[in-house]
Design a protein around this motif. Structure first.
Motif, mmCIF file in Angstrom:
data_model
loop_
_atom_site.group_PDB
_atom_site.id
_atom_site.type_symbol
_atom_site.label_atom_id
_atom_site.label_comp_id
_atom_site.label_asym_id
_atom_site.label_seq_id
_atom_site.Cartn_x
_atom_site.Cartn_y
_atom_site.Cartn_z
ATOM 1 N N VAL A 45 0.848 -1.200 0.000
ATOM 2 C CA VAL A 45 0.000 0.000 0.000
ATOM 3 C C VAL A 45 0.878 1.242 0.000
ATOM 4 C CG1 VAL A 45 -1.611 1.366 1.381
ATOM 5 C CG2 VAL A 45 -2.002 -1.073 1.077
ATOM 6 N N LYS A 46 1.872 1.272 0.871
ATOM 7 C CA LYS A 46 2.760 2.430 0.957
ATOM 8 C C LYS A 46 3.542 2.630 -0.335
ATOM 9 C CE LYS A 46 3.040 2.321 5.908
ATOM 10 N NZ LYS A 46 3.747 1.880 7.089
ATOM 11 N N GLU A 47 3.948 1.513 -0.959
ATOM 12 C CA GLU A 47 4.684 1.601 -2.222
ATOM 13 C C GLU A 47 3.806 2.202 -3.322
ATOM 14 O OE1 GLU A 47 6.515 -1.513 -5.456
ATOM 15 O OE2 GLU A 47 6.606 -2.058 -3.340
ATOM 16 N N GLN A 62 -3.340 10.405 -14.515
ATOM 17 C CA GLN A 62 -4.131 9.195 -14.763
ATOM 18 C C GLN A 62 -3.418 7.966 -14.199
ATOM 19 O OE1 GLN A 62 -7.117 9.585 -15.932
ATOM 20 N NE2 GLN A 62 -7.653 7.426 -15.857
ATOM 21 N N ALA A 63 -2.120 7.877 -14.398
ATOM 22 C CA ALA A 63 -1.350 6.758 -13.852
ATOM 23 C C ALA A 63 -1.345 6.810 -12.324
ATOM 24 C CB ALA A 63 0.074 6.780 -14.392
ATOM 25 N N ALA A 64 -1.289 8.013 -11.766
ATOM 26 C CA ALA A 64 -1.326 8.175 -10.310
ATOM 27 C C ALA A 64 -2.669 7.701 -9.758
ATOM 28 C CB ALA A 64 -1.083 9.628 -9.933
ATOM 29 N N LYS A 65 -3.718 7.992 -10.490
ATOM 30 C CA LYS A 65 -5.055 7.556 -10.076
ATOM 31 C C LYS A 65 -5.130 6.027 -10.020
ATOM 32 C CE LYS A 65 -9.882 8.240 -11.427
ATOM 33 N NZ LYS A 65 -10.772 8.863 -12.412
ATOM 34 N N LYS A 66 -4.509 5.353 -10.987
ATOM 35 C CA LYS A 66 -4.490 3.885 -11.005
ATOM 36 C C LYS A 66 -3.698 3.333 -9.814
ATOM 37 C CE LYS A 66 -5.073 3.295 -15.966
ATOM 38 N NZ LYS A 66 -4.488 2.794 -17.216
ATOM 39 N N GLU A 67 -2.594 3.969 -9.488
ATOM 40 C CA GLU A 67 -1.791 3.519 -8.344
ATOM 41 C C GLU A 67 -2.564 3.684 -7.038
ATOM 42 O OE1 GLU A 67 1.181 1.934 -8.141
ATOM 43 O OE2 GLU A 67 1.164 1.843 -10.323
ATOM 44 N N ARG A 68 -3.303 4.793 -6.907
ATOM 45 C CA ARG A 68 -4.105 4.985 -5.707
ATOM 46 C C ARG A 68 -5.227 3.954 -5.616
ATOM 47 N NH1 ARG A 68 -2.685 9.623 -6.984
ATOM 48 N NH2 ARG A 68 -3.935 11.444 -7.178
ATOM 49 N N ALA A 69 -5.781 3.574 -6.769
ATOM 50 C CA ALA A 69 -6.821 2.539 -6.793
ATOM 51 C C ALA A 69 -6.253 1.188 -6.344
ATOM 52 C CB ALA A 69 -7.420 2.426 -8.189
ATOM 53 N N LYS A 70 -5.027 0.890 -6.772
ATOM 54 C CA LYS A 70 -4.378 -0.348 -6.333
ATOM 55 C C LYS A 70 -4.156 -0.325 -4.827
ATOM 56 C CE LYS A 70 -1.862 -1.148 -10.649
ATOM 57 N NZ LYS A 70 -0.522 -1.175 -11.260
ATOM 58 N N ALA A 71 -3.727 0.823 -4.315
ATOM 59 C CA ALA A 71 -3.502 0.951 -2.869
ATOM 60 C C ALA A 71 -4.804 0.773 -2.098
ATOM 61 C CB ALA A 71 -2.883 2.311 -2.551
ATOM 62 N N ARG A 72 -5.882 1.366 -2.583
ATOM 63 C CA ARG A 72 -7.188 1.206 -1.918
ATOM 64 C C ARG A 72 -7.656 -0.239 -1.943
ATOM 65 N NH1 ARG A 72 -8.307 6.026 -4.593
ATOM 66 N NH2 ARG A 72 -9.414 4.902 -6.237
ATOM 67 N N SER A 73 -7.406 -0.928 -3.053
ATOM 68 C CA SER A 73 -7.801 -2.330 -3.181
ATOM 69 C C SER A 73 -7.069 -3.197 -2.162
ATOM 70 C CB SER A 73 -7.506 -2.818 -4.598
ATOM 71 O OG SER A 73 -7.742 -4.185 -4.711
ATOM 72 N N ILE A 74 -5.791 -2.994 -2.028
ATOM 73 C CA ILE A 74 -5.008 -3.769 -1.060
ATOM 74 C C ILE A 74 -5.439 -3.418 0.355
ATOM 75 C CG2 ILE A 74 -2.694 -4.209 -0.160
ATOM 76 C CD1 ILE A 74 -1.667 -3.660 -3.043
ATOM 77 N N GLN A 75 -5.691 -2.143 0.611
ATOM 78 C CA GLN A 75 -6.151 -1.724 1.942
ATOM 79 C C GLN A 75 -7.481 -2.386 2.282
ATOM 80 O OE1 GLN A 75 -4.223 0.229 3.987
ATOM 81 N NE2 GLN A 75 -5.704 -0.373 5.520
ATOM 82 N N LYS A 76 -8.339 -2.519 1.291
ATOM 83 C CA LYS A 76 -9.629 -3.179 1.500
ATOM 84 C C LYS A 76 -9.428 -4.654 1.864
ATOM 85 C CE LYS A 76 -14.066 -3.966 -0.790
ATOM 86 N NZ LYS A 76 -14.834 -3.755 -2.023
ATOM 87 N N ARG A 77 -8.478 -5.327 1.180
ATOM 88 C CA ARG A 77 -8.186 -6.729 1.511
ATOM 89 C C ARG A 77 -7.603 -6.853 2.918
ATOM 90 N NH1 ARG A 77 -4.566 -8.877 -2.972
ATOM 91 N NH2 ARG A 77 -4.465 -6.748 -3.667
ATOM 92 N N ILE A 78 -6.788 -5.892 3.315
ATOM 93 C CA ILE A 78 -6.238 -5.904 4.678
ATOM 94 C C ILE A 78 -7.381 -5.832 5.682
ATOM 95 C CG2 ILE A 78 -4.939 -4.560 6.379
ATOM 96 C CD1 ILE A 78 -3.018 -3.793 4.090
ATOM 97 N N GLN A 79 -8.320 -4.923 5.442
ATOM 98 C CA GLN A 79 -9.457 -4.776 6.359
ATOM 99 C C GLN A 79 -10.300 -6.048 6.387
ATOM 100 O OE1 GLN A 79 -9.786 -2.138 8.455
ATOM 101 N NE2 GLN A 79 -11.282 -3.462 9.413
#
Length: 94
Positions: A45-47, A62-79
């Protein structure tokens, strides 16, 4: 005769549904125990957040938006892992 044909088609469809459902269930149970490595996932997530910030600074929003979406997805799996651990009653008989 028409009722018999309708019944035969209905039975064939129902049988097909049952046969197609069995392999899917077998595949899920064959995976075995699911483990969550929260520390590794948190590092990912931090990466992704770091990459998003870097891409934003470079003007690649646009690429930054995709990276933030990946981080949110992983954070959701952590939760989900945390919630599953908290709500797991344990093995039967205990």
């Amino acid at each position: 005769m028409r009722r018999l044909t309708t019944f035969a088609v209905s039975a064939a469809i129902a049988g097909g549904v049952l046969f197609s459902a069995v392999p899917a269930q077998a595949a899920v149970s064959a995976k075995g125990k699911v483990t969550c490595h929260i520390e590794q996932m948190d590092a990912q997530v931090k990466e992704h957040q770091y990459k998003a910030a870097k891409l934003d600074r470079a003007g690649k929003h646009q690429a930054a938006k995709k990276e933030r979406a990946k981080a949110r997805s992983i954070q959701k799996r952590i939760q989900q892992c945390i919630d599953a651990e908290k709500n797991n009653p344990g093995p039967f008989g205990k």
